[in-house]
Design a protein around this motif. Sequence first.
Motif, PDB file in Angstrom:
ATOM      1  N   PHE A 163      27.433  85.987  37.482  1.00 15.32           N
ATOM      2  CA  PHE A 163      27.035  84.653  36.435  1.00 15.32           C
ATOM      3  C   PHE A 163      27.756  85.054  35.361  1.00 15.32           C
ATOM      4  CE2 PHE A 163      23.579  85.869  39.227  1.00 15.32           C
ATOM      5  CZ  PHE A 163      23.076  85.007  39.898  1.00 15.32           C
ATOM      6  N   ALA A 164      28.870  84.980  35.991  1.00 17.11           N
ATOM      7  CA  ALA A 164      30.316  85.402  34.244  1.00 17.11           C
ATOM      8  C   ALA A 164      30.429  83.693  34.419  1.00 17.11           C
ATOM      9  CB  ALA A 164      31.333  86.039  34.346  1.00 17.11           C
ATOM     10  N   THR A 165      30.959  83.378  32.986  1.00 17.03           N
ATOM     11  CA  THR A 165      30.972  81.961  32.789  1.00 17.03           C
ATOM     12  C   THR A 165      32.425  82.103  33.366  1.00 17.03           C
ATOM     13  OG1 THR A 165      31.484  83.112  30.760  1.00 17.03           O
ATOM     14  CG2 THR A 165      29.203  81.457  30.989  1.00 17.03           C
ATOM     15  N   LYS A 166      32.607  80.567  33.154  1.00 20.31           N
ATOM     16  CA  LYS A 166      34.411  80.495  33.662  1.00 20.31           C
ATOM     17  C   LYS A 166      35.127  80.424  32.558  1.00 20.31           C
ATOM     18  CE  LYS A 166      35.880  76.295  35.918  1.00 20.31           C
ATOM     19  NZ  LYS A 166      35.497  74.488  36.227  1.00 20.31           N
ATOM     20  N   HIS A 167      34.699  81.211  31.060  1.00 23.91           N
ATOM     21  CA  HIS A 167      35.525  80.935  30.565  1.00 23.91           C
ATOM     22  C   HIS A 167      35.845  82.558  29.796  1.00 23.91           C
ATOM     23  CE1 HIS A 167      36.380  82.020  26.196  1.00 23.91           C
ATOM     24  NE2 HIS A 167      37.038  81.014  26.161  1.00 23.91           N
ATOM     25  N   PRO A 192      41.751  77.531  26.124  1.00 26.30           N
ATOM     26  CA  PRO A 192      41.407  77.082  25.477  1.00 26.30           C
ATOM     27  C   PRO A 192      39.958  77.574  25.041  1.00 26.30           C
ATOM     28  CG  PRO A 192      40.487  76.724  27.749  1.00 26.30           C
ATOM     29  CD  PRO A 192      41.617  77.430  27.779  1.00 26.30           C
ATOM     30  N   PRO A 193      39.619  77.230  23.403  1.00 25.91           N
ATOM     31  CA  PRO A 193      38.183  77.394  23.111  1.00 25.91           C
ATOM     32  C   PRO A 193      37.041  77.474  23.798  1.00 25.91           C
ATOM     33  CG  PRO A 193      38.976  75.690  21.598  1.00 25.91           C
ATOM     34  CD  PRO A 193      39.916  75.565  22.741  1.00 25.91           C
ATOM     35  N   PRO A 194      36.068  78.615  23.816  1.00 26.10           N
ATOM     36  CA  PRO A 194      34.994  78.110  25.187  1.00 26.10           C
ATOM     37  C   PRO A 194      34.671  76.889  24.801  1.00 26.10           C
ATOM     38  CG  PRO A 194      34.454  80.332  23.637  1.00 26.10           C
ATOM     39  CD  PRO A 194      36.013  79.519  22.604  1.00 26.10           C
ATOM     40  N   ARG A 195      33.720  76.546  25.776  1.00 28.26           N
ATOM     41  CA  ARG A 195      33.654  74.390  25.454  1.00 28.26           C
ATOM     42  C   ARG A 195      32.497  74.749  24.756  1.00 28.26           C
ATOM     43  NH1 ARG A 195      30.845  70.960  29.343  1.00 28.26           N
ATOM     44  NH2 ARG A 195      30.400  73.056  30.312  1.00 28.26           N
ATOM     45  N   GLN A 253      31.259  69.015  24.743  1.00 29.38           N
ATOM     46  CA  GLN A 253      32.504  68.612  25.595  1.00 29.38           C
ATOM     47  C   GLN A 253      32.890  68.431  26.757  1.00 29.38           C
ATOM     48  OE1 GLN A 253      34.001  71.515  23.578  1.00 29.38           O
ATOM     49  NE2 GLN A 253      34.845  70.589  21.370  1.00 29.38           N
ATOM     50  N   SER A 254      33.726  67.217  26.941  1.00 35.46           N
ATOM     51  CA  SER A 254      34.065  67.845  28.713  1.00 35.46           C
ATOM     52  C   SER A 254      35.035  68.767  28.435  1.00 35.46           C
ATOM     53  CB  SER A 254      34.873  66.640  28.888  1.00 35.46           C
ATOM     54  OG  SER A 254      36.207  66.161  27.919  1.00 35.46           O
ATOM     55  N   GLU A 255      35.403  69.470  29.397  1.00 34.33           N
ATOM     56  CA  GLU A 255      36.141  70.413  30.012  1.00 34.33           C
ATOM     57  C   GLU A 255      37.594  70.896  29.536  1.00 34.33           C
ATOM     58  OE1 GLU A 255      35.471  73.667  33.309  1.00 34.33           O
ATOM     59  OE2 GLU A 255      37.068  72.050  34.239  1.00 34.33           O
ATOM     60  N   ASP A 256      38.405  70.986  29.050  1.00 32.51           N
ATOM     61  CA  ASP A 256      39.614  71.127  28.944  1.00 32.51           C
ATOM     62  C   ASP A 256      40.212  71.048  30.330  1.00 32.51           C
ATOM     63  OD1 ASP A 256      42.312  71.750  27.753  1.00 32.51           O
ATOM     64  OD2 ASP A 256      41.568  71.771  25.723  1.00 32.51           O
ATOM     65  N   ARG A 257      41.410  70.214  29.955  1.00 32.04           N
ATOM     66  CA  ARG A 257      42.223  70.200  31.374  1.00 32.04           C
ATOM     67  C   ARG A 257      42.856  71.787  31.717  1.00 32.04           C
ATOM     68  NH1 ARG A 257      46.822  66.397  31.954  1.00 32.04           N
ATOM     69  NH2 ARG A 257      46.487  67.267  34.281  1.00 32.04           N
ATOM     70  N   ARG A 258      43.292  72.494  30.461  1.00 31.15           N
ATOM     71  CA  ARG A 258      43.907  73.662  30.985  1.00 31.15           C
ATOM     72  C   ARG A 258      43.118  74.901  31.876  1.00 31.15           C
ATOM     73  NH1 ARG A 258      45.123  75.223  24.543  1.00 31.15           N
ATOM     74  NH2 ARG A 258      43.097  73.382  24.769  1.00 31.15           N
TER      75      ARG A 258
END
Lengths: 146, 180
Positions: B113-117, B135-138, B142-147
Amino acid sequence: MSTAPSTHHQRHEKAPLFFLNCGVRCSLNMTIVPLTTYLKTYRKRTGLTHEEMAFLLGSMSGTSVSRHENAQRLPILRTALMYEVILDATVSELYEGLFAEMQEAVCARARGLCASLERQKRTLTVQKKIALLQAIIGKEVAQEGK
Amino acid sequence: MAEKYRDHARILGIDPSTTGFGFAVLEGNNRLVDWGLATLYSKDDEELLVRIDTLVRQYTPTAIALEDVTGRKKGVRNIRRLAQVRAYMEQRGIRCVLVSRADIRFALGLAEFATKHAVAERLATAFEELACLLPPPRRPWQSEDRRMNVFDALGVVYGCQGIRRFAKMNRPGIVGGSQS
């Protein structure tokens, strides 16, 4: 009976399923041909743009750099050496595919020349040449074994 | 040459989004060959296939790694695009490997269950060249950073490589590269 399983246990429960999945989905082991050039990889690692690279190379445009990266053009020796200085990688590393191709071609010729020299009278010069050719052939064999 | 590159695979990972796609190319010896974000200017999916085709011609990958979205909540366009890429690649005779979120986390040695970040952070540590892209943690608003698309694409490739490594061992009961 135990309640919620720990992460460690979850991992072990997951493993057989994972293994079954990979058995179904994967048999990707095969020989790849290296890319002609890895210029783009090395440039992107440094973070330089095409234009900045062109500036460092002197009197070139970003388009020329892009052409070199896509192997549409081969740089002249001076430019290749400048790439080596900027990217801190040897020309053979930057042009790995091309280098491997050239090495194979040279080795094939070396084998032919070695065979013809071995039929000649063994003078000191001939022996020296054979030793050199065998070293070239051996170098390729050693690299293959890596 | 053949010996040196035996058992190596060059895998192209694609992660489509609504505005484009992220991609990453990884070679067998964990060499990150290329990575980036592509922006699509038209809404039809033909442009996506053209752009991916360019990458395929450039890198001649052994396989394409895509995210396995079975049973997951995903946008309709995203699912359609993934299906189209898969169909197009199979039509071209290039193998598509579907990699689930669990496979990616497993390959990276993270909890399920680790996050995408957390995944992106782990990848940025493994591939230093990507550290500047992280990118910094969302935040929830905020919407998700394109990177993140680049990390998602690299994640599927890394997961795919993990599956290969695991399959190579060919022994059940082995978890995370060591004998249990």
